[in-house]
Write an enzyme that holds these catalytic residues in place. Structure first.
Site, PDB file in Angstrom:
ATOM      1  N   LYS A   1       0.825  -1.219   0.000  1.00  0.00           N
ATOM      2  CA  LYS A   1       0.000   0.000   0.000  1.00  0.00           C
ATOM      3  C   LYS A   1       0.856   1.266   0.000  1.00  0.00           C
ATOM      4  O   LYS A   1       0.571   2.201  -0.744  1.00  0.00           O
ATOM      5  CB  LYS A   1      -0.942   0.026   1.221  1.00  0.00           C
ATOM      6  CG  LYS A   1      -1.919  -1.132   1.280  1.00  0.00           C
ATOM      7  CD  LYS A   1      -2.940  -0.965   2.390  1.00  0.00           C
ATOM      8  CE  LYS A   1      -2.361  -0.946   3.792  1.00  0.00           C
ATOM      9  NZ  LYS A   1      -1.696  -2.208   4.203  1.00  0.00           N
TER      10      LYS A   1
ATOM     11  N   ARG B 258      11.316   0.355  11.461  1.00  0.00           N
ATOM     12  CA  ARG B 258      10.056   0.105  12.182  1.00  0.00           C
ATOM     13  C   ARG B 258      10.192  -1.141  13.033  1.00  0.00           C
ATOM     14  O   ARG B 258      10.429  -2.231  12.522  1.00  0.00           O
ATOM     15  CB  ARG B 258       8.910  -0.087  11.181  1.00  0.00           C
ATOM     16  CG  ARG B 258       8.420   1.201  10.594  1.00  0.00           C
ATOM     17  CD  ARG B 258       7.273   0.972   9.634  1.00  0.00           C
ATOM     18  NE  ARG B 258       6.167   0.216  10.205  1.00  0.00           N
ATOM     19  CZ  ARG B 258       4.998   0.052   9.598  1.00  0.00           C
ATOM     20  NH1 ARG B 258       4.801   0.600   8.401  1.00  0.00           N
ATOM     21  NH2 ARG B 258       4.041  -0.651  10.153  1.00  0.00           N
TER      22      ARG B 258
HETATM   23  P1  AMP Z   1       0.610   0.639   9.087  1.00  0.00           P
HETATM   24  O1  AMP Z   1       1.675   1.673   8.924  1.00  0.00           O
HETATM   25  O2  AMP Z   1      -0.626   0.948   8.305  1.00  0.00           O
HETATM   26  O3  AMP Z   1       1.129  -0.755   8.847  1.00  0.00           O
HETATM   27  O4  AMP Z   1       0.179   0.692  10.613  1.00  0.00           O
HETATM   28  C1  AMP Z   1       1.077   0.387  11.659  1.00  0.00           C
HETATM   29  C2  AMP Z   1       0.308   0.208  12.960  1.00  0.00           C
HETATM   30  O5  AMP Z   1      -0.375   1.425  13.282  1.00  0.00           O
HETATM   31  C3  AMP Z   1      -0.772  -0.856  12.931  1.00  0.00           C
HETATM   32  O6  AMP Z   1      -0.261  -2.162  13.212  1.00  0.00           O
HETATM   33  C4  AMP Z   1      -1.708  -0.368  14.024  1.00  0.00           C
HETATM   34  O7  AMP Z   1      -1.192  -0.654  15.309  1.00  0.00           O
HETATM   35  C5  AMP Z   1      -1.652   1.159  13.841  1.00  0.00           C
HETATM   36  N1  AMP Z   1      -2.693   1.632  12.896  1.00  0.00           N
HETATM   37  C6  AMP Z   1      -2.480   2.221  11.680  1.00  0.00           C
HETATM   38  N2  AMP Z   1      -3.642   2.553  11.106  1.00  0.00           N
HETATM   39  C7  AMP Z   1      -4.621   2.167  11.966  1.00  0.00           C
HETATM   40  C8  AMP Z   1      -6.038   2.214  11.925  1.00  0.00           C
HETATM   41  N3  AMP Z   1      -6.702   2.727  10.871  1.00  0.00           N
HETATM   42  N4  AMP Z   1      -6.713   1.729  12.991  1.00  0.00           N
HETATM   43  C9  AMP Z   1      -6.077   1.212  14.064  1.00  0.00           C
HETATM   44  N5  AMP Z   1      -4.741   1.117  14.156  1.00  0.00           N
HETATM   45  C10 AMP Z   1      -4.004   1.600  13.110  1.00  0.00           C
END
Ligand code: AMP
Length: 192
Positions: A14, A134
């Site tokens: 994404k 990360r």
């Molecule tokens: P990402 O960068 O989208 O992989 O998100 C990393 C982490 O941020 C996820 O594992 C969640 O802990 C948190 N996170 C990101 N977006 C959301 C969302 N829309 N709702 C809840 N937690 C989120």
């Protein structure tokens, strides 16, 4: 306004595709993961609360991310449209997003969903962990927990938009350009 959701499990590409899409279509990129990481970097109370959950691979509470998206929508009144990346991740977030957009006389035009096998996701995330900085990408247990959260809470979001005929599934394996072209075909069809 043209609003798009780029959907898929962690590691489905994404972020990579978002960068190319915002450049081509001039959309404002809203990634809740990036917004949360910026709160963590600034040591805000919200960031500290979120970090605990993110480090375990769990979702942060709906009201937190909905609040962040609401302010991001309000602070970008001139945007031609938004690309939502990593949001909505629960049905409650999807319903809240619809309401927020309705207040601006806007809707989601399309959800493009990237499909990638689970083995490939884990492989990609561990590789990304070597350079992304990360902590949630370096531990296989946390990666698997994130995928479980995706199946338990997030996959249902596709069903929500499916009811409105707004979901297009794209194969998320192949070269970056092949996947990008497939995404663009669906987006162009929705725009015209
Ligand atoms: P990402 O960068 O989208 O992989 O998100 C990393 C982490 O941020 C996820 O594992 C969640 O802990 C948190 N996170 C990101 N977006 C959301 C969302 N829309 N709702 C809840 N937690 C989120």
């Amino acid at each position: 306004m043209f609003n798009l959701i780029l959907f898929g499990p962690p590691g489905s590409g994404k972020g990579t595709q978002s960068e190319k899409l915002i450049e081509k279509y001039g959309l404002k990129h809203l990634s809740t993961g990036d917004l949360l990481r910026s709160e963590i970097a600034r040591n805000t109370p919200l960031g500290l609360e979120a970090k605990n959950l993110m480090d375990k691979g769990q979702l942060v509470p709906d009201e937190v991310v909905i609040g962040m998206i609401s302010s991001a929508l309000d602070s970008n009144p001139q945007a031609k449209g938004f690309l939502f990346d990593g949001f909505p991740r629960t049905s409650a977030q999807a319903e809240a997003l619809d309401k927020l957009l309705e207040l601006k006389n806007a809707t989601i035009c399309l959800m493009v969903s990237l499909e990638v096998s689970e083995d490939e996701l884990v492989k990609r995330l561990l590789k990304r962990g070597e350079t992304s900085g990360r902590s949630d990408d370096t531990n296989e247990q946390v990666i698997r927990a994130r995928i479980v959260e995706y199946h338990n809470k997030t996959a249902a979001v596709a069903d929500y938009y499916h009811r409105f005929g707004k979901v297009k599934i794209i194969k998320g394996e192949g070269t970056i350009d092949e996947i990008f072209n497939d995404l663009c075909k669906e987006i162009d069809a929705c725009m015209n």
